[in-house]
Scaffold this motif. Structure first.
Motif, PDB file in Angstrom:
ATOM      1  N   TYR A   1      -7.990   0.902   0.926  1.00 56.69           N
ATOM      2  CA  TYR A   1      -7.360  -0.157   1.724  1.00 56.69           C
ATOM      3  C   TYR A   1      -6.462   0.438   2.806  1.00 56.69           C
ATOM      4  N   ALA A   2      -6.417  -0.242   3.935  1.00 59.22           N
ATOM      5  CA  ALA A   2      -5.580   0.163   5.060  1.00 59.22           C
ATOM      6  C   ALA A   2      -4.805  -1.042   5.553  1.00 59.22           C
ATOM      7  N   GLY A   3      -3.566  -0.801   6.001  1.00 61.81           N
ATOM      8  CA  GLY A   3      -2.739  -1.888   6.497  1.00 61.81           C
ATOM      9  C   GLY A   3      -1.916  -1.484   7.688  1.00 61.81           C
ATOM     10  N   VAL A   4      -1.846  -2.359   8.702  1.00 54.22           N
ATOM     11  CA  VAL A   4      -1.028  -2.104   9.891  1.00 54.22           C
ATOM     12  C   VAL A   4       0.171  -3.043   9.870  1.00 54.22           C
ATOM     13  N   GLN A   5       1.323  -2.493  10.288  1.00 56.05           N
ATOM     14  CA  GLN A   5       2.566  -3.251  10.196  1.00 56.05           C
ATOM     15  C   GLN A   5       3.533  -2.809  11.288  1.00 56.05           C
ATOM     16  N   TYR A   6       4.265  -3.757  11.834  1.00 58.11           N
ATOM     17  CA  TYR A   6       5.348  -3.511  12.792  1.00 58.11           C
ATOM     18  C   TYR A   6       4.899  -2.618  13.953  1.00 58.11           C
ATOM     19  N   GLY A   7       3.688  -2.857  14.404  1.00 59.58           N
ATOM     20  CA  GLY A   7       3.192  -2.134  15.571  1.00 59.58           C
ATOM     21  C   GLY A   7       2.618  -0.769  15.243  1.00 59.58           C
TER      22      GLY A   7
ATOM     23  N   HIS B   1     -10.238  -3.646   4.228  1.00 56.17           N
ATOM     24  CA  HIS B   1     -11.031  -2.714   3.433  1.00 56.17           C
ATOM     25  C   HIS B   1     -11.397  -1.523   4.312  1.00 56.17           C
ATOM     26  N   THR B   2     -11.427  -0.333   3.743  1.00 54.56           N
ATOM     27  CA  THR B   2     -11.951   0.827   4.480  1.00 54.56           C
ATOM     28  C   THR B   2     -13.447   0.994   4.255  1.00 54.56           C
ATOM     29  N   GLY B   3     -13.984   0.350   3.230  1.00 49.44           N
ATOM     30  CA  GLY B   3     -15.400   0.507   2.891  1.00 49.44           C
ATOM     31  C   GLY B   3     -15.642   1.540   1.815  1.00 49.44           C
TER      32      GLY B   3
ATOM     33  N   LEU C   1       0.874  -1.178   0.000  1.00 45.94           N
ATOM     34  CA  LEU C   1       0.000   0.000   0.000  1.00 45.94           C
ATOM     35  C   LEU C   1       0.913   1.231   0.000  1.00 45.94           C
ATOM     36  N   SER C   2       1.088   1.817  -1.175  1.00 47.12           N
ATOM     37  CA  SER C   2       2.159   2.809  -1.345  1.00 47.12           C
ATOM     38  C   SER C   2       1.686   4.251  -1.442  1.00 47.12           C
ATOM     39  N   ASN C   3       0.375   4.503  -1.297  1.00 50.17           N
ATOM     40  CA  ASN C   3      -0.102   5.865  -1.515  1.00 50.17           C
ATOM     41  C   ASN C   3       0.139   6.796  -0.324  1.00 50.17           C
ATOM     42  N   TYR C   4       0.074   6.256   0.885  1.00 48.89           N
ATOM     43  CA  TYR C   4       0.247   7.113   2.060  1.00 48.89           C
ATOM     44  C   TYR C   4       0.608   6.237   3.251  1.00 48.89           C
TER      45      TYR C   4
ATOM     46  N   MET D   1      -8.065   6.610   9.449  1.00 44.24           N
ATOM     47  CA  MET D   1      -7.160   7.557   8.804  1.00 44.24           C
ATOM     48  C   MET D   1      -7.177   7.388   7.290  1.00 44.24           C
ATOM     49  N   CYS D   2      -7.131   6.152   6.811  1.00 50.20           N
ATOM     50  CA  CYS D   2      -7.114   5.900   5.365  1.00 50.20           C
ATOM     51  C   CYS D   2      -8.453   6.255   4.732  1.00 50.20           C
ATOM     52  N   LEU D   3      -9.552   6.001   5.433  1.00 49.63           N
ATOM     53  CA  LEU D   3     -10.870   6.340   4.929  1.00 49.63           C
ATOM     54  C   LEU D   3     -11.013   7.849   4.776  1.00 49.63           C
ATOM     55  N   GLN D   4     -10.590   8.605   5.788  1.00 50.80           N
ATOM     56  CA  GLN D   4     -10.668  10.058   5.728  1.00 50.80           C
ATOM     57  C   GLN D   4      -9.761  10.632   4.650  1.00 50.80           C
ATOM     58  N   SER D   5      -8.704   9.910   4.298  1.00 44.63           N
ATOM     59  CA  SER D   5      -7.783  10.378   3.260  1.00 44.63           C
ATOM     60  C   SER D   5      -8.198   9.921   1.863  1.00 44.63           C
TER      61      SER D   5
END
Length: 248
Positions: A64-70, A113-115, A38-41, A56-60
């Motif tokens: 798609y949103a992804g969590v990584q390394y805490g 998914h952000t919806g 996920l390279s956009n932000y 955060m991703c939905l408002q932007s």
């Protein structure tokens, strides 16, 4: 306020968007420093969690949103390929302040998914079809976008590639209606306009996002030509009959 109940933690979405179901987990995927899934932000969040990152991703404006390394949160428009799919147990790092939730792992990302649905109609097509009230090739449009509106800024920035008479100000301020920041923004934009050597203009007309012309563009042009060289100030004055003294 002391109980931390003054504002809601999250704002529910009531818009009937025909996108994907909100918050479903797509899975755990292998990421790479050279080519992000996920390279956009992206942003590091001290209170990162799947729901926090999704918000955060939905408002932007991302699908798609992804969590990584805490603490890492990533946003993107494209769903990752299944070739990068991993077992869920490889995304087992706990979130910083939500230890019962998982926030990916080392180059492994939990993706959701952000919806938000993908936009079918482009901004360019809408501008060409619906904005003839103002749009004309012989007029210039210099646009300031509030510093808090990143998604709007990114989408409008695309117009510069298609229309030579449209530009966005690179100086972005957080403006408040009726506040000093609004005047600061206007002065900044006018200063930038004076430096544009390839734009030959005579008048600056300030329009907010809520303004809409009630007269035709040709009518405005005729008025400005008839008053060429004059400084025109729009003053809205409401005077009630009999409310002023005789000597006023």
């Amino acid at each position: 306020m002391q109980q931390d109940m003054l504002y809601p933690k999250r704002l529910p979405r009531y818009c009937p968007l025909k996108g994907n179901v909100l918050n479903p987990k797509i899975g755990c995927f292998r990421d790479s420093a050279r080519k992000r899934l996920l390279s956009n932000y992206s942003k590091k969040l001290a209170d990162n969690s799947p729901s926090r990152c999704i918000d955060m991703c939905l408002q932007s404006g991302y699908q798609y949103a992804g969590v990584q390394y805490g603490k890492e949160c990533f946003c993107g428009k494209e769903r990752p390929s299944q070739e990068f799919r991993l077992n869920d147990d490889l995304c087992n790092m706990t979130c910083p302040k939500h230890t019962h939730e998982k926030c990916g792992g080392y180059f492994s990302m939990n993706i959701y998914h952000t919806g938000l649905p993908k936009m079918v109609k482009s901004l360019i097509q809408n501008l060409q079809c619906k904005s003839r009230k103002l749009m004309h090739e012989k007029h210039y449009f210099y646009i300031h976008v509030d510093s808090r509106q990143d998604y709007l800024y990114r989408e409008l920035k695309l117009l510069e590639k298609h229309f030579p008479n449209i530009r966005l100000s690179d100086v972005r301020l957080s403006t408040i209606w009726g506040g000093a920041s609004l005047l600061q923004m206007l002065l900044s934009c006018i200063s930038e306009l004076l430096l544009l050597k390839d734009w030959n203009w005579n008048y600056v007309i300030n329009l907010s996002e809520s303004d809409f012309p009630i007269k035709s563009l040709s009518s405005l042009e005729r008025f400005l030509v008839a008053n060429n060289g004059k400084i025109l100030l729009n003053l809205m004055v409401k005077i009630l009959k009999g409310s002023l003294p005789n000597k006023a």
